[in-house]
Enzyme design. Sequence first.
Site, PDB file in Angstrom:
ATOM      1  N   GLY A   1       0.560  -1.129  -0.186  1.00 49.83           N
ATOM      2  CA  GLY A   1      -0.236  -0.157  -0.101  1.00 49.83           C
ATOM      3  C   GLY A   1       0.791   0.779   0.210  1.00 49.83           C
ATOM      4  N   ASN A   2       0.100   2.172   0.131  1.00 52.37           N
ATOM      5  CA  ASN A   2       1.390   3.278   0.253  1.00 52.37           C
ATOM      6  C   ASN A   2       0.372   4.943   1.719  1.00 52.37           C
ATOM      7  OD1 ASN A   2      -0.632   5.070  -1.002  1.00 52.37           O
ATOM      8  ND2 ASN A   2      -1.235   3.823  -2.541  1.00 52.37           N
ATOM      9  N   ARG A   3       0.872   5.998   1.573  1.00 53.87           N
ATOM     10  CA  ARG A   3       0.748   6.597   2.916  1.00 53.87           C
ATOM     11  C   ARG A   3      -0.209   7.751   2.613  1.00 53.87           C
ATOM     12  NH1 ARG A   3       5.451   8.311   6.525  1.00 53.87           N
ATOM     13  NH2 ARG A   3       5.899   9.065   4.474  1.00 53.87           N
ATOM     14  N   SER A   4      -1.385   7.591   1.114  1.00 50.14           N
ATOM     15  CA  SER A   4      -1.871   8.382   0.931  1.00 50.14           C
ATOM     16  C   SER A   4      -3.511   7.986   1.880  1.00 50.14           C
ATOM     17  CB  SER A   4      -2.762   8.174  -0.750  1.00 50.14           C
ATOM     18  OG  SER A   4      -3.859   9.233  -0.333  1.00 50.14           O
TER      19      SER A   4
END
Length: 406
Positions: free
Chosen positions: A212-215
């Site tokens: 995933g990512n940190r958005s």
Amino acid sequence: MDRSGKPRVVLGVSGGIAAYKACELLRRLTESGHDVRVVPTGSALRFVGEPTWAALSGNPVTTGVWEDVHEVPHVRIGQEADLVVVAPATADTLARAAHGLADDLLTNTLLTARCPVVFAPAMHTEMWEHPATAENVATLRRRGAVVIEPAVGRLTGKDTGKGRLPDPGEIFEVCRRVLARGAAAGRDLAGRHVVISAGGTREPLDPVRFLGNRSSGRQGYALARTAVARGARVTLVAANTALPDPAGADVVPVGTAVQLREAVLKAAEDADAVVMAAAVADFRPARYAQGKIKKREGREPEPVDLVRNPDVLAELSAARPRPGQVVVGFAAETDDVLANGRAKLARKGCDLLVVNEVGEDKTFGAEENEAVVLGADGSETHVPHGPKEALADTVWDAVVHMLNAG
Ligand code: CTP
């Protein structure tokens, strides 16, 4: 404004069970420095009584046109208002407003108001979908009112569907923005359908893990809120966000890049503009393990093979499912921000690219943002450090400019 400089808000309440939620909206309005006059309909008072409205607003509460006649309230309250918000707005109140009836104080107020008007409808799905209601809503929107789409969820009794009053905190956000934008000209996205993607995709490795990512989705949600306040119909494709649904937006939850692509392309079919604010994973694991991947004593972990995900922004920019559609991308860059942004704008083929610098503590999850909006026509708009809503409004300014020029 009243004598102390507070904006004057009329809170119209009509007779639906959601009237109790208007108490929370009233609190938010008064606590944030608005002078609120509550104008309930007769049937609203069957749900929440006059003393509640009077105590929470600190102002007298009238329903009919025959009280305090010497003060001519049926004209004065509307004339003096900076904003009228009707929450909940029942099918009956929408109908009376659309037809210009003036059979109680609320409808009189709506006829004399020259300020922005917001309706937050709440009713059963069948009533909302009835052609009579749909036509009344279209009429009110055409005249410049903001009619917030109801939320989907539990209704009175056992029913579930579209027709719920959105969260009062989110209705308050719409009011705040509509007040800030002032006259009907501020509703420059009226009649437009906009699609926004927000959040970050998650690409599953096994039933418990993902890439995933940190958005956080905050910028996309700010775009949705501001678009609602500017009168747009909004579809918000939300990837793994943990934020309250913005009032008035149709929220489509998705998980992976492939799901996001499907939802965005479907919603884009009749959209005037698509803004890709989501952080979409460029790659996903080539294989999904049906069972949890276990560590094995004395052995190195298996490498994770990745495959490319579809590039939704590039695909949309090339396809333009609707002629004249404006496509906006976002770019998060860590260095050489402007040069990389220009190159990405050309590569993706979109009309506008919002470029911001990211790092460990910049932008992701933050309340504020700083960015440059690059146009395919060579334009470059710098947006100073400030709330994500300010950047969102700059994006919509550019989109409106392109839509009106096209
Ligand atoms: N985007 C997309 N589909 C993808 C990846 C990104 O639609 N598979 C969109 C994002 O929503 C964003 C824009 O493309 O609007 C920029 O994404 P970014 O990942 O920064 O660009 P890339 O082309 O992947 O470039 P980089 O080499 O910097 O990763």
